[in-house]
Design a protein around this motif. Structure first.
Motif, mmCIF file in Angstrom:
data_model
loop_
_atom_site.group_PDB
_atom_site.id
_atom_site.type_symbol
_atom_site.label_atom_id
_atom_site.label_comp_id
_atom_site.label_asym_id
_atom_site.label_seq_id
_atom_site.Cartn_x
_atom_site.Cartn_y
_atom_site.Cartn_z
ATOM 1 N N ALA A 42 25.268 55.024 61.543
ATOM 2 C CA ALA A 42 26.426 54.165 61.824
ATOM 3 C C ALA A 42 26.372 52.865 61.037
ATOM 4 O O ALA A 42 27.400 52.252 60.771
ATOM 5 C CB ALA A 42 26.495 53.870 63.321
ATOM 6 N N ILE A 43 25.151 52.441 60.695
ATOM 7 C CA ILE A 43 24.984 51.203 59.933
ATOM 8 C C ILE A 43 24.023 51.468 58.781
ATOM 9 O O ILE A 43 23.221 52.394 58.844
ATOM 10 C CB ILE A 43 24.437 50.054 60.814
ATOM 11 C CG1 ILE A 43 23.200 50.532 61.603
ATOM 12 C CG2 ILE A 43 25.512 49.524 61.757
ATOM 13 C CD1 ILE A 43 22.519 49.433 62.391
ATOM 14 N N SER A 54 28.497 48.400 58.931
ATOM 15 C CA SER A 54 29.030 49.753 59.021
ATOM 16 C C SER A 54 29.721 50.078 57.690
ATOM 17 O O SER A 54 30.063 49.168 56.926
ATOM 18 C CB SER A 54 30.021 49.845 60.173
ATOM 19 O OG SER A 54 30.966 48.805 60.077
ATOM 20 N N THR A 65 33.394 51.409 63.389
ATOM 21 C CA THR A 65 33.094 52.831 63.250
ATOM 22 C C THR A 65 32.976 53.509 64.603
ATOM 23 O O THR A 65 32.442 52.933 65.541
ATOM 24 C CB THR A 65 31.787 53.037 62.463
ATOM 25 O OG1 THR A 65 31.458 54.420 62.499
ATOM 26 C CG2 THR A 65 30.629 52.248 63.054
ATOM 27 N N CYS A 71 29.061 55.023 65.841
ATOM 28 C CA CYS A 71 28.131 54.320 66.731
ATOM 29 C C CYS A 71 28.365 54.737 68.181
ATOM 30 O O CYS A 71 29.493 54.732 68.666
ATOM 31 C CB CYS A 71 28.324 52.816 66.579
ATOM 32 S SG CYS A 71 27.366 51.858 67.763
ATOM 33 N N VAL A 124 30.356 46.154 65.102
ATOM 34 C CA VAL A 124 30.238 47.527 64.618
ATOM 35 C C VAL A 124 31.096 48.472 65.448
ATOM 36 O O VAL A 124 31.724 49.385 64.941
ATOM 37 C CB VAL A 124 28.751 47.975 64.644
ATOM 38 C CG1 VAL A 124 28.626 49.454 64.319
ATOM 39 C CG2 VAL A 124 27.951 47.150 63.664
#
Ligand code: SF4
Ligand code: SF4
Ligand code: FES
Length: 201
Positions: free
Chosen positions: A143-144, A157, A163, A166, A188
């Motif tokens: 996710a990151i 992200s 996103t 996550c 995020v």
């Protein structure tokens, strides 16, 4: 087993262990930031430096990525180590002045001020990438990640957009050594009001 010395004391390690893993196995303290036993070591922060000596010869290595070898002599405390730790902590105090965790850690090692210029008084992320590695390797998501290069490197992200990947597990928050992820995670998620439940990592 591989036999060598840490601080003049004989130790034994399994093949494939690093110097840091061996030191921790024997309860010998070495400060770390970008290392966590649950994810692959990256050698990013250099705080875990130790000294290798052989007669007159010596060199500093990052213990979290340095593999053990038969007969080496490792020192976790020495004048060279003190100097390099002080230098790294001073750099950190200048780079991430907004991190109380880093200030506390530096203080524990006797460093309370820095000779280096503070560029951003609000910065608290050292861009060690530990959070992104945890997301990928422990949670199984990405996710990151670390984006850009050099001085523009940062965690975020993809495309700096909210996103849905996550799952708000909180793993990255728990593992972050500077406290920066506690703040970043809110941006995020698409739904920032989600309550994070940190994993025990
Ligand atoms: S948010 Fe924390 S773990 Fe992630 S790169 Fe920054 S300092 Fe490292
Ligand atoms: S909270 Fe999100 S970004 Fe952090 S580890 Fe979990 S899934 Fe990855
Ligand atoms: S802990 Fe070893 S380089 Fe960061």
């Amino acid at each position: 087993m591989i036999k060598f010395n840490i601080n003049d004391t004989p130790v034994e390690a399994e093949p494939g262990w690093t110097v840091l893993e061996t030191a921790r196995h024997y309860g010998i303290e070495i400060p770390t930031l970008c290392y966590h036993e649950a994810v692959m070591a990256s050698g990013a922060c250099r705080l875990c430096m130790v000294e290798l000596r052989d007669g007159e010869w010596s060199k500093l290595v990052a213990s979290c990525i340095y593999p053990v070898a038969q007969g080496i002599n490792v020192y976790t405390e020495s004048e060279s180590i003190d100097n390099v730790r002080r230098w790294i902590f001073e750099m950190l105090l200048a780079e991430v002045p907004a991190s109380p965790e880093i200030r506390d850690m530096a203080r524990r090692y006797g460093v309370e001020s820095t000779r280096f210029a503070i560029k951003n008084p609000y910065e608290d992320c050292i861009v060690c990438g530990l959070c992104a590695r945890a997301c990928e390797e422990i949670v199984g998501l990405a996710a990151i990640s670390v984006m850009s290069r050099g001085v523009h490197k940062k965690i975020g992200s993809p495309f700096s957009k909210p996103t849905e990947v996550c799952v708000a597990c909180g793993c990255c928050v728990t593992i972050c050594p500077t406290g920066a992820m506690r703040r970043l995670i809110e941006s995020v998620r698409e739904t920032p009001e989600v309550t994070l439940t940190p994993l025990a990592v």
